[in-house]
Design a protein around this motif. Sequence first.
Motif, short mmCIF file in Angstrom:
data_model
loop_
_atom_site.label_atom_id
_atom_site.label_comp_id
_atom_site.label_asym_id
_atom_site.label_seq_id
_atom_site.Cartn_x
_atom_site.Cartn_y
_atom_site.Cartn_z
N CYS A 237 117.62 99.54 69.01
CA CYS A 237 116.37 98.97 69.53
C CYS A 237 115.66 98.16 68.45
O CYS A 237 115.53 98.60 67.32
CB CYS A 237 115.47 100.09 70.02
SG CYS A 237 113.89 99.46 70.58
N GLY A 239 112.62 96.79 69.30
CA GLY A 239 111.23 96.71 69.80
C GLY A 239 110.25 97.02 68.67
O GLY A 239 110.64 97.56 67.62
N ALA A 241 107.80 99.29 68.16
CA ALA A 241 107.63 100.67 67.68
C ALA A 241 108.82 101.08 66.82
O ALA A 241 108.66 101.68 65.75
CB ALA A 241 107.48 101.61 68.87
N CYS A 242 110.01 100.76 67.27
CA CYS A 242 111.21 101.14 66.51
C CYS A 242 111.28 100.35 65.20
O CYS A 242 111.67 100.89 64.16
CB CYS A 242 112.47 100.91 67.33
SG CYS A 242 112.63 102.10 68.65
N CYS A 270 113.26 96.89 73.76
CA CYS A 270 112.79 98.28 73.92
C CYS A 270 113.67 99.12 74.85
O CYS A 270 114.00 98.72 75.96
CB CYS A 270 111.36 98.23 74.46
SG CYS A 270 110.67 99.86 74.70
N LEU A 271 114.05 100.29 74.37
CA LEU A 271 114.91 101.19 75.16
C LEU A 271 114.06 102.14 76.02
O LEU A 271 114.60 103.03 76.68
CB LEU A 271 115.83 102.00 74.24
CG LEU A 271 117.02 101.23 73.64
CD1 LEU A 271 117.69 102.04 72.55
CD2 LEU A 271 118.03 100.85 74.70
N GLY A 272 112.75 101.99 75.97
CA GLY A 272 111.86 102.77 76.84
C GLY A 272 111.46 104.12 76.29
O GLY A 272 111.04 105.00 77.06
N CYS A 273 111.63 104.36 75.00
CA CYS A 273 111.18 105.64 74.45
C CYS A 273 110.44 105.38 73.13
O CYS A 273 110.75 106.01 72.11
CB CYS A 273 112.33 106.63 74.29
SG CYS A 273 113.85 105.87 73.75
N CYS A 274 109.47 104.49 73.20
CA CYS A 274 108.75 104.05 71.99
C CYS A 274 108.01 105.20 71.32
O CYS A 274 107.87 105.22 70.09
CB CYS A 274 107.74 102.97 72.33
SG CYS A 274 108.31 101.81 73.54
S1 FES Z 1 110.43 99.92 70.83
FE1 FES Z 1 112.21 101.06 70.58
S2 FES Z 1 112.23 102.30 72.32
FE2 FES Z 1 110.54 101.02 72.60
#
Ligand code: FES
Length: 299
Positions: A237, A239, A241-242, A270-274
Motif C-alpha cells: 500500500c 496510501g 497512512a501507510c 489504499c487497501l482499506g485498513c488505514c
Molecule cells: S493507506 Fe494503506 S491501507 Fe489505507
Amino acid sequence: MADLKWTPDGQKIFKKLTDAIPEAMREAIKPKLLEMLAARAKDKPVTNKVITAMIKQDLPEPQRSALMAALGIDKKKEGLPDEPETPKIEWSGKSEVMFEIMLGEVPEAMRGVFRGKLSGVILEKCKGTPATEDHVTEVVNQIVPDPFKSNILKKFKEIGDFDINIIDEIINRHGTSDESLMYILHDTQDAIGYLPIEAISAISNKCEIKLSAIHSMVTFYKAFKLDKPGKHHIKICKGTACHLNDTGRIAEVVESKCKCSDITVEKTLCLGCCDCSPAFEIDGKIYKGDEAKSVIDTL
Ligand code: FES
C-alpha cells in the motif's frame, strides 16, 4: 558518391527511402543505392523520377515492392502487377506466433508486402501440410540477415506459453476497428494473464493497427501488464497512512528480497485498513500493523 548532384525532390525522396530501411542495415545498403543512382543519373542531378526508376528496375523482390509501399508509389500506375493476395496458411503449434514475431522485425510500412512474400515461402516449404515451428525457423535461418536473425531466434526461445488461436477468437468477437482495440487488449490480457509482445504484435498485424500505437496505449493505461506475472503477488500500500507508517522501508525490503524470484511486487492505492497501517497483501491475504512488520522480516 559524394559528387552526386541532387534536385530538391530527389534529395527528399532519397531520405524517405533510406529512412524506410531498417536502421541496422541502413549504412550497409546506402552505398549500393548511391552506386545504382549514379549509374542511372549519368552525371545529371538525381531526381524523384531517377529514384523511382532505380527502385522499379534495379532492385530485386521483395525489397522493390517493400520500398515502393514505403514511399507510397502506386504499382499499378508504374505498370507493375499488383501484389497477389496473401496466401492462406494452416498453422500448427506456435508457428503462427513465430511468424508474427518474424514480421515484427520488419518496419511497419513494409510489413504488408513482406507478409505476402514470406507466406509464399512458408507455403512452398510446407508442401500442402500445416506449417510447423521448424518451417518458420528454417525460413528465418535461410533468408533473414543478421542482426534481425539473432533477434528473432532469441525471441522464439522466449515465447510465452499461450495459444495464438485465442487472439483470433477475440478479434472475431470484437472486429478489427480502432474502437475495438481496447476490448481486444483487455480480453487478451484476461485470457493470457498479461500482454506478451508476441500477442501485441499479432493483434497489430491482424487488425492492421500500428504496433507503436498499441504500444503507447498499453504503456499509458496501468491496467495493462506487459510482464508475465510471478507465481506470487505482493501488493504494497502506498496510501498516505501507510506511507507515514513506513511502507517505504517495507517496499525496499520486499523489492530487495524478491529480486529475481518468481514474485510480482506492485505498489497499490489504499487497501482499506488505514487505521492499522502499514499494510500489504500477499496472494490476496492482507497483513497489517505489527503483523505486517514481522511477516516482512520472515519473507
Ligand atoms: S493507506 Fe494503506 S491501507 Fe489505507
